[in-house]
Structure formats: structure tokens, C-alpha cells
Design an enzyme around this catalytic site. Sequence first.
Site, PDB file in Angstrom:
ATOM      1  N   LYS A 187      -2.167   2.980   2.868  1.00  0.00           N
ATOM      2  CA  LYS A 187      -3.342   2.457   2.143  1.00  0.00           C
ATOM      3  C   LYS A 187      -4.111   3.596   1.483  1.00  0.00           C
ATOM      4  CE  LYS A 187      -3.090  -1.999   2.721  1.00  0.00           C
ATOM      5  NZ  LYS A 187      -2.974  -2.925   1.581  1.00  0.00           N
ATOM      6  N   GLY A 198      -0.903 -15.470   1.624  1.00  0.00           N
ATOM      7  CA  GLY A 198      -1.233 -14.861   2.915  1.00  0.00           C
ATOM      8  C   GLY A 198      -2.603 -15.328   3.387  1.00  0.00           C
ATOM      9  N   PHE A 199      -3.076 -14.706   4.440  1.00  0.00           N
ATOM     10  CA  PHE A 199      -4.351 -15.109   5.055  1.00  0.00           C
ATOM     11  C   PHE A 199      -5.518 -14.959   4.063  1.00  0.00           C
ATOM     12  CE2 PHE A 199      -7.812 -12.948   7.746  1.00  0.00           C
ATOM     13  CZ  PHE A 199      -8.578 -14.105   7.827  1.00  0.00           C
ATOM     14  N   TYR A 209       0.699   2.814   8.360  1.00  0.00           N
ATOM     15  CA  TYR A 209      -0.030   1.801   7.581  1.00  0.00           C
ATOM     16  C   TYR A 209      -1.272   2.422   6.932  1.00  0.00           C
ATOM     17  CZ  TYR A 209      -3.221  -2.070   6.608  1.00  0.00           C
ATOM     18  OH  TYR A 209      -4.109  -2.917   5.987  1.00  0.00           O
TER      19      TYR A 209
HETATM   20  N1  NAD Z   1      -6.663  -8.910   7.591  1.00  0.00           N
HETATM   21  C1  NAD Z   1      -7.277  -7.748   7.753  1.00  0.00           C
HETATM   22  O1  NAD Z   1      -8.036  -7.556   8.723  1.00  0.00           O
HETATM   23  C2  NAD Z   1      -7.090  -6.651   6.758  1.00  0.00           C
HETATM   24  C3  NAD Z   1      -7.833  -5.468   6.944  1.00  0.00           C
HETATM   25  C4  NAD Z   1      -7.660  -4.440   6.026  1.00  0.00           C
HETATM   26  C5  NAD Z   1      -6.805  -4.583   4.954  1.00  0.00           C
HETATM   27  N2  NAD Z   1      -6.089  -5.731   4.818  1.00  0.00           N
HETATM   28  C6  NAD Z   1      -5.189  -5.833   3.662  1.00  0.00           C
HETATM   29  O2  NAD Z   1      -5.508  -7.008   2.957  1.00  0.00           O
HETATM   30  C7  NAD Z   1      -4.324  -7.579   2.384  1.00  0.00           C
HETATM   31  C8  NAD Z   1      -4.173  -9.015   2.846  1.00  0.00           C
HETATM   32  O3  NAD Z   1      -4.106  -9.027   4.266  1.00  0.00           O
HETATM   33  P1  NAD Z   1      -3.860 -10.348   5.111  1.00  0.00           P
HETATM   34  O4  NAD Z   1      -4.480 -10.147   6.432  1.00  0.00           O
HETATM   35  O5  NAD Z   1      -4.182 -11.532   4.287  1.00  0.00           O
HETATM   36  O6  NAD Z   1      -2.289 -10.208   5.328  1.00  0.00           O
HETATM   37  P2  NAD Z   1      -1.109 -11.252   5.010  1.00  0.00           P
HETATM   38  O7  NAD Z   1       0.117 -10.618   5.572  1.00  0.00           O
HETATM   39  O8  NAD Z   1      -1.478 -12.608   5.478  1.00  0.00           O
HETATM   40  O9  NAD Z   1      -1.068 -11.258   3.426  1.00  0.00           O
HETATM   41  C9  NAD Z   1      -0.300 -10.346   2.679  1.00  0.00           C
HETATM   42  C10 NAD Z   1       0.617 -11.136   1.772  1.00  0.00           C
HETATM   43  O10 NAD Z   1       1.386 -10.204   1.012  1.00  0.00           O
HETATM   44  C11 NAD Z   1       2.713 -10.695   0.938  1.00  0.00           C
HETATM   45  N3  NAD Z   1       3.640  -9.576   0.718  1.00  0.00           N
HETATM   46  C12 NAD Z   1       4.020  -8.638   1.614  1.00  0.00           C
HETATM   47  N4  NAD Z   1       4.898  -7.792   1.053  1.00  0.00           N
HETATM   48  C13 NAD Z   1       5.068  -8.220  -0.221  1.00  0.00           C
HETATM   49  C14 NAD Z   1       5.855  -7.760  -1.311  1.00  0.00           C
HETATM   50  N5  NAD Z   1       6.660  -6.687  -1.188  1.00  0.00           N
HETATM   51  N6  NAD Z   1       5.792  -8.425  -2.494  1.00  0.00           N
HETATM   52  C15 NAD Z   1       4.994  -9.521  -2.621  1.00  0.00           C
HETATM   53  N7  NAD Z   1       4.231  -9.996  -1.621  1.00  0.00           N
HETATM   54  C16 NAD Z   1       4.270  -9.353  -0.441  1.00  0.00           C
HETATM   55  C17 NAD Z   1       2.954 -11.373   2.263  1.00  0.00           C
HETATM   56  O11 NAD Z   1       4.020 -12.307   2.203  1.00  0.00           O
HETATM   57  C18 NAD Z   1       1.610 -12.025   2.541  1.00  0.00           C
HETATM   58  O12 NAD Z   1       1.562 -13.353   2.073  1.00  0.00           O
HETATM   59  C19 NAD Z   1      -3.167  -6.675   2.813  1.00  0.00           C
HETATM   60  O13 NAD Z   1      -2.904  -5.748   1.787  1.00  0.00           O
HETATM   61  C20 NAD Z   1      -3.718  -5.973   4.036  1.00  0.00           C
HETATM   62  O14 NAD Z   1      -3.110  -4.725   4.265  1.00  0.00           O
HETATM   63  C21 NAD Z   1      -6.216  -6.764   5.686  1.00  0.00           C
END
Ligand code: NAD
Length: 318
Positions: free
Chosen positions: A157, A11-12, A153
Site C-alpha cells: 500500500k 467487495g465489502f 500488505y
Molecule cells: N476493510 C478495511 O478495513 C480496509 C482497511 C484499509 C484498507 N483497505 C483497502 O480497501 C480496499 C477495499 O477493501 P475491502 O475490505 O472492501 O476488501 P474486499 O476484499 O472486500 O474488496 C476488494 C475487492 O477487490 C477485488 N480484487 C482483488 N484483486 C483484484 C484484481 N487483481 N483485479 C480486480 N479486482 C480485484 C476483490 O475481488 C474484492 O471484491 C482494499 O484495497 C483494501 O486493501 C481496507
Amino acid sequence: MKRWLVSGGVGFIGSHLCRALLSRGDTVRIVDDFSNAPYPTALKRTNEASLRRDFPSVEVVEGCVTDRALAARLVEGTDGILHLAGLAGVRPSFADPARYSAVNVEGTANLLEAAQRAGHEMFLFASSSSVYGNATPLPALEDAPAIVPESPYAASKRSAELVASAMLRKTPKMRCAALRFFTVYGPRQRPEMAITLFLRTILEGKPITMFGDGSMRRDFTHVADIVRGILAAADLSPPGFRAYNLGSGAPVTLNELVTAMSKATGREVEIVHAPVPLGDVDATFADISRAKTELGWSPRIKLAEGLESVVEWIKDEG
Ligand SMILES: NC(=O)c1ccc[n+]([C@@H]2O[C@H](COP(=O)([O-])OP(=O)(O)OC[C@H]3O[C@@H](n4cnc5c(N)ncnc54)[C@H](O)[C@@H]3O)[C@@H](O)[C@H]2O)c1
């Protein structure tokens, strides 16, 4: 520790984290389900391909974090779990609250349980600034009650944090850090998130759609700072459950963001206003003194510089 299981590693944020770990010589096993939520699988495949190209040693397992048998196998031969997998996104969580709960709560409990069984010393997972909702005084402190989530969501969390904190009673010497990320941006940001979406639209010469009147405030944090925070917490968080805010500590209004984006792109920005969607909070604003004191972490990348990194990435990637 050197051998990591990174969930959500394609992911990101996960792809940036894996690059940092692999660049310093650590061993990385990724688990990711490559689902098409909340954005297309193809982008995750692109991240995977570029990780494999640059770091042939990386191991990538396709699977779901709620799978118990898989979790038991995944922890074998690892020293710690950096659990970033999750269903992200406030707005889409209203359309599928059950799945958000399953992935974000059960997935966290499942990997933490596997880590406990394996005798891991440390478990770290991605939480979110959204846990604070609208009821927490700002800047938000980690010890605020955080009991009025504004979306499924946010609730998932916060629930994951509470479950992890309770599970730690069984293994009090284990270090378990919940990192509350504040609106993370940077190259490879999720395509539906504001900064990437706005910059792409501006560079295409089209009007952006802004929710509300532009007074909403967000504490935007560059992904490189988030990765440094994750690595610091992995090394330095204390025994027991501990939450940390990882934010810039310097929120800006959406109107200020637009001005900064206009500078970063050299373009005039045309704005179309739309109502604020369900679940969006009025403001996010991190008190980052705990991460500064306990982890020696401070954000380094200012918004103007961070936006340039995204503009460059968009221009390079096309
Ligand atoms: N980007 C933000 O601003 C932000 C802010 C707060 C929290 N977060 C948290 O940080 C984490 C990463 O966020 P991100 O922005 O990189 O999101 P993202 O969606 O790019 O990355 C999350 C990854 O988890 C994988 N995933 C989802 N469900 C899954 C499952 N059941 N089993 C295995 N893999 C699974 C997805 O395929 C994805 O590659 C997440 O938990 C998100 O909630 C992100």
C-alpha cells in the site's frame, strides 16, 4: 463527475460505495476479478446479485486491474476512477507477497496510467492505516515518513502511494487522493475480519479467539463514514497527490471492543487468547484533522451504534 469506474466494486467497501453512487443517480462500471482471496468468491457474487437487483443500470466487468488493455477499455466513457480493488489483509500477505505486490502496486499504477491517458481530472484509491507500522508517533499524521511497514500488505500500500505520487509529476493538475482507511467495519464486512468474526462467534455461543492480551488498540471506522469520506475526497481533494486518514480518531482496545460487543449482543463473551500474529501492529490511531479541514469530513457513527448495525445484518442474513 457522474460516470465512475469503481474497481473492487463487489467487495465489502466497494459494494457500499457503489450503492451510494447509484442511489444518487451516478453511472457505475465495476471491475472486479471475483477472486477467492482473502475470502470466498460466493460473497462477492451475492454482493453483485443484490447490486444488479436494486440497480439494473450497474455494469459489472470481470477482470484484473493489472490488465493494461482492459484498463484502457474500462476508462472509456468514464470521468473518474475510484480504485478500491486490492488484495486486503495483513496476515495472508506473508503467504503470497509477490501477488500482493502485483495486484496492489502494479494494479494501482495501471489504472492511474489509464486515467492519465484518458485525461481524467481525478483518481482516488484505497490505501491503509497499516502504512504507519509501529514506528510512527500516534495519533498518526499523513506526513509521517511511514517507511517501516510491518507486512508485505502494508509495504504494497505504501509502495502504491509512492508510485502514484511520482506518476503525478507528469499530470500535476490531476487530483489524486490516497485514502488511508482505518479498520473498516459494518454490514458485509469481510468475514475474516475481527468484528464480523467475533460477533458471529458470540451469537453462536462460542468462545472468541483474541490475539494478545487485549491491550492492542484499533481505530475502528464504520463503512458508512468511509463512503462519505470517499465521496468528499472525490469532490474536494486538491490538485496533485494527497493522502488522507479516514479513521474514527478514537481507538479502542480489544478488551473495550469485547465489552461493547457483549452489550450489542446481550451475551457474555468467553475469550481464548492466542499469540499476536506476524504483521499485526500494536495500535492504530488516526489524526483526522486534515480530512476535517480539507474535505469537511468527520466520522459520525460511534462504535456502539456501528456494532448494532453489524449484529442486525448478521441476524438478517443468517
Ligand atoms: N476493510 C478495511 O478495513 C480496509 C482497511 C484499509 C484498507 N483497505 C483497502 O480497501 C480496499 C477495499 O477493501 P475491502 O475490505 O472492501 O476488501 P474486499 O476484499 O472486500 O474488496 C476488494 C475487492 O477487490 C477485488 N480484487 C482483488 N484483486 C483484484 C484484481 N487483481 N483485479 C480486480 N479486482 C480485484 C476483490 O475481488 C474484492 O471484491 C482494499 O484495497 C483494501 O486493501 C481496507
